[in-house]
Design a protein around this motif. Structure first.
Motif, PDB file in Angstrom:
ATOM      1  N   PRO A 196      16.679 -30.533 -40.993  1.00  0.00           N
ATOM      2  CA  PRO A 196      16.119 -29.948 -39.772  1.00  0.00           C
ATOM      3  C   PRO A 196      17.033 -30.196 -38.582  1.00  0.00           C
ATOM      4  CG  PRO A 196      14.943 -31.948 -40.367  1.00  0.00           C
ATOM      5  CD  PRO A 196      15.935 -31.670 -41.460  1.00  0.00           C
ATOM      6  N   SER A 197      16.793 -29.472 -37.524  1.00  0.00           N
ATOM      7  CA  SER A 197      17.589 -29.657 -36.314  1.00  0.00           C
ATOM      8  C   SER A 197      17.296 -31.032 -35.712  1.00  0.00           C
ATOM      9  CB  SER A 197      17.245 -28.574 -35.297  1.00  0.00           C
ATOM     10  OG  SER A 197      15.937 -28.789 -34.783  1.00  0.00           O
ATOM     11  N   LYS A 198      18.164 -31.471 -34.839  1.00  0.00           N
ATOM     12  CA  LYS A 198      17.981 -32.767 -34.180  1.00  0.00           C
ATOM     13  C   LYS A 198      16.675 -32.777 -33.396  1.00  0.00           C
ATOM     14  CE  LYS A 198      20.273 -36.104 -31.232  1.00  0.00           C
ATOM     15  NZ  LYS A 198      21.484 -36.483 -30.513  1.00  0.00           N
ATOM     16  N   MET A 199      16.363 -31.667 -32.737  1.00  0.00           N
ATOM     17  CA  MET A 199      15.146 -31.593 -31.943  1.00  0.00           C
ATOM     18  C   MET A 199      13.907 -31.689 -32.839  1.00  0.00           C
ATOM     19  SD  MET A 199      14.189 -28.815 -29.072  1.00  0.00           S
ATOM     20  CE  MET A 199      12.782 -27.858 -29.556  1.00  0.00           C
ATOM     21  N   LEU A 200      13.902 -30.975 -33.945  1.00  0.00           N
ATOM     22  CA  LEU A 200      12.771 -31.033 -34.872  1.00  0.00           C
ATOM     23  C   LEU A 200      12.665 -32.424 -35.500  1.00  0.00           C
ATOM     24  CD1 LEU A 200      10.470 -29.638 -36.382  1.00  0.00           C
ATOM     25  CD2 LEU A 200      12.154 -28.900 -38.071  1.00  0.00           C
ATOM     26  N   PHE A 201      13.779 -32.996 -35.910  1.00  0.00           N
ATOM     27  CA  PHE A 201      13.773 -34.322 -36.531  1.00  0.00           C
ATOM     28  C   PHE A 201      13.233 -35.377 -35.573  1.00  0.00           C
ATOM     29  CE2 PHE A 201      15.732 -38.140 -38.427  1.00  0.00           C
ATOM     30  CZ  PHE A 201      15.304 -37.983 -39.736  1.00  0.00           C
ATOM     31  N   SER A 202      13.486 -35.208 -34.282  1.00  0.00           N
ATOM     32  CA  SER A 202      13.001 -36.182 -33.295  1.00  0.00           C
ATOM     33  C   SER A 202      11.480 -36.167 -33.181  1.00  0.00           C
ATOM     34  CB  SER A 202      13.631 -35.924 -31.924  1.00  0.00           C
ATOM     35  OG  SER A 202      13.109 -34.735 -31.362  1.00  0.00           O
ATOM     36  N   MET A 203      10.829 -35.136 -33.703  1.00  0.00           N
ATOM     37  CA  MET A 203       9.367 -35.070 -33.670  1.00  0.00           C
ATOM     38  C   MET A 203       8.721 -35.840 -34.824  1.00  0.00           C
ATOM     39  SD  MET A 203       8.735 -31.157 -32.594  1.00  0.00           S
ATOM     40  CE  MET A 203       9.369 -30.494 -31.082  1.00  0.00           C
ATOM     41  N   PHE A 204       9.502 -36.205 -35.824  1.00  0.00           N
ATOM     42  CA  PHE A 204       8.973 -36.968 -36.952  1.00  0.00           C
ATOM     43  C   PHE A 204       8.701 -38.400 -36.496  1.00  0.00           C
ATOM     44  CE2 PHE A 204      11.373 -34.480 -40.530  1.00  0.00           C
ATOM     45  CZ  PHE A 204      10.789 -33.311 -40.096  1.00  0.00           C
ATOM     46  N   GLU A 205       7.579 -38.940 -36.906  1.00  0.00           N
ATOM     47  CA  GLU A 205       7.284 -40.344 -36.625  1.00  0.00           C
ATOM     48  C   GLU A 205       7.762 -41.226 -37.767  1.00  0.00           C
ATOM     49  OE1 GLU A 205       3.176 -40.914 -35.691  1.00  0.00           O
ATOM     50  OE2 GLU A 205       3.228 -39.452 -34.073  1.00  0.00           O
ATOM     51  N   SER A 206       7.514 -40.770 -38.986  1.00  0.00           N
ATOM     52  CA  SER A 206       7.851 -41.542 -40.176  1.00  0.00           C
ATOM     53  C   SER A 206       8.568 -40.643 -41.170  1.00  0.00           C
ATOM     54  CB  SER A 206       6.595 -42.098 -40.834  1.00  0.00           C
ATOM     55  OG  SER A 206       5.910 -42.936 -39.949  1.00  0.00           O
ATOM     56  N   LEU A 207       9.220 -41.295 -42.131  1.00  0.00           N
ATOM     57  CA  LEU A 207       9.972 -40.540 -43.127  1.00  0.00           C
ATOM     58  C   LEU A 207       9.917 -41.257 -44.462  1.00  0.00           C
ATOM     59  CD1 LEU A 207      12.069 -38.211 -43.737  1.00  0.00           C
ATOM     60  CD2 LEU A 207      13.826 -39.905 -43.222  1.00  0.00           C
ATOM     61  N   LEU A 208       9.677 -40.496 -45.524  1.00  0.00           N
ATOM     62  CA  LEU A 208       9.841 -40.974 -46.889  1.00  0.00           C
ATOM     63  C   LEU A 208      11.048 -40.221 -47.434  1.00  0.00           C
ATOM     64  CD1 LEU A 208       9.140 -42.373 -49.547  1.00  0.00           C
ATOM     65  CD2 LEU A 208       7.470 -40.547 -49.961  1.00  0.00           C
ATOM     66  N   LEU A 209      12.131 -40.938 -47.658  1.00  0.00           N
ATOM     67  CA  LEU A 209      13.378 -40.334 -48.119  1.00  0.00           C
ATOM     68  C   LEU A 209      13.679 -40.836 -49.523  1.00  0.00           C
ATOM     69  CD1 LEU A 209      15.868 -38.594 -47.466  1.00  0.00           C
ATOM     70  CD2 LEU A 209      16.921 -40.636 -46.478  1.00  0.00           C
ATOM     71  N   LEU A 210      13.809 -39.886 -50.441  1.00  0.00           N
ATOM     72  CA  LEU A 210      14.097 -40.208 -51.832  1.00  0.00           C
ATOM     73  C   LEU A 210      15.505 -39.774 -52.190  1.00  0.00           C
ATOM     74  CD1 LEU A 210      10.799 -38.847 -53.436  1.00  0.00           C
ATOM     75  CD2 LEU A 210      11.274 -41.174 -52.652  1.00  0.00           C
ATOM     76  N   ARG A 211      16.156 -40.576 -52.989  1.00  0.00           N
ATOM     77  CA  ARG A 211      17.465 -40.224 -53.516  1.00  0.00           C
ATOM     78  C   ARG A 211      17.274 -39.454 -54.813  1.00  0.00           C
ATOM     79  NH1 ARG A 211      22.514 -44.050 -53.224  1.00  0.00           N
ATOM     80  NH2 ARG A 211      24.003 -42.426 -53.569  1.00  0.00           N
ATOM     81  N   LYS A 212      18.320 -38.809 -55.299  1.00  0.00           N
ATOM     82  CA  LYS A 212      18.240 -38.107 -56.578  1.00  0.00           C
ATOM     83  C   LYS A 212      17.659 -39.052 -57.619  1.00  0.00           C
ATOM     84  CE  LYS A 212      22.183 -35.199 -55.531  1.00  0.00           C
ATOM     85  NZ  LYS A 212      23.612 -34.983 -55.736  1.00  0.00           N
ATOM     86  N   GLY A 213      16.725 -38.554 -58.393  1.00  0.00           N
ATOM     87  CA  GLY A 213      16.059 -39.393 -59.381  1.00  0.00           C
ATOM     88  C   GLY A 213      14.753 -39.975 -58.859  1.00  0.00           C
ATOM     89  N   GLY A 214      14.418 -39.695 -57.603  1.00  0.00           N
ATOM     90  CA  GLY A 214      13.145 -40.143 -57.046  1.00  0.00           C
ATOM     91  C   GLY A 214      13.116 -41.565 -56.553  1.00  0.00           C
ATOM     92  N   GLN A 215      14.268 -42.188 -56.343  1.00  0.00           N
ATOM     93  CA  GLN A 215      14.303 -43.557 -55.841  1.00  0.00           C
ATOM     94  C   GLN A 215      14.144 -43.559 -54.330  1.00  0.00           C
ATOM     95  OE1 GLN A 215      18.183 -44.416 -57.574  1.00  0.00           O
ATOM     96  NE2 GLN A 215      17.186 -46.024 -58.780  1.00  0.00           N
ATOM     97  N   VAL A 216      13.272 -44.436 -53.828  1.00  0.00           N
ATOM     98  CA  VAL A 216      13.039 -44.545 -52.391  1.00  0.00           C
ATOM     99  C   VAL A 216      14.243 -45.233 -51.742  1.00  0.00           C
ATOM    100  CG1 VAL A 216      11.554 -45.499 -50.587  1.00  0.00           C
ATOM    101  CG2 VAL A 216      10.544 -44.684 -52.721  1.00  0.00           C
ATOM    102  N   VAL A 217      14.784 -44.604 -50.700  1.00  0.00           N
ATOM    103  CA  VAL A 217      15.878 -45.220 -49.946  1.00  0.00           C
ATOM    104  C   VAL A 217      15.468 -45.515 -48.506  1.00  0.00           C
ATOM    105  CG1 VAL A 217      17.723 -44.283 -51.376  1.00  0.00           C
ATOM    106  CG2 VAL A 217      16.932 -42.986 -49.408  1.00  0.00           C
TER     107      VAL A 217
END
Length: 126
Positions: free
Chosen positions: A1-22
Motif C-alpha cells: 500500500p501507499s505510505k499514506m494508506l499504510f500510516s492508517m494501519f494500527e497493527s500488522l500481522l506479517l507472514l513470511r513465505k511458508g506462513g511464518q510470523v515475522v
C-alpha cells in the motif's frame, strides 16, 4: 500500500513465505515499531523516513544478501510475541458477569456504568 494508506494501519500481522510470523503488533507512529524490530536483526537496509515503510519491509524480507536474518526466530524471541501469546491466553479464559468488571464511560453520551458482556469470541478445540 501507499505510505499514506499504510500510516492508517494500527497493527500488522506479517507472514513470511511458508506462513511464518515475522511481525505481529502495533506499528506505532510512522511504523517505528516495525522498523525498530527489523533493524534489531542487523544487516538490513537503512530506513529513511521519506521511504514507504511497506515497501521497505518487503525489501528487507526479500533481501538476497547473505547471511539473511532469521526473522521468524527474531519475532518468536521478541517481547511482541510474549505479549501476543499472553493476550491470546487471556482471551481463551471464560468470562462471566460475576467476575468481569463493569464498563465505565467517563465522557460521551453514556457516562454511566454498563455491565460487561459475557464473551466476544467462542472457544474452540482442535
Amino acid at each position: 500500500p501507499s505510505k499514506m494508506l499504510f500510516s492508517m494501519f494500527e497493527s500488522l500481522l506479517l507472514l513470511r513465505k511458508g506462513g511464518q510470523v515475522v511481525f505481529f503488533g502495533e506499528l506505532g507512529p510512522e511504523a517505528v515499531n516495525l522498523v525498530t524490530h527489523f533493524q534489531s536483526a542487523g544487516g538490513v537496509p537503512e530506513y529513511d523516513r521519506k521511504m514507504n515503510p511497506a515497501t521497505w519491509m518487503l525489501d528487507v524480507l526479500d533481501a538476497p544478501s547473505p547471511p539473511a536474518p532469521d526473522f521468524p526466530q527474531l519475532y518468536r524471541s521478541s517481547a511482541m510475541a510474549v505479549a501476543a501469546l499472553a493476550q491470546l491466553e487471556a482471551m481463551r479464559q471464560p468470562h462471566s458477569l460475576a467476575t468481569a468488571p463493569p464498563l465505565s464511560f467517563t465522557t460521551g453520551p453514556s457516562a454511566t456504568a454498563v455491565p460487561a458482556p459475557l464473551s466476544y469470541a467462542a472457544p474452540f478445540s482442535v
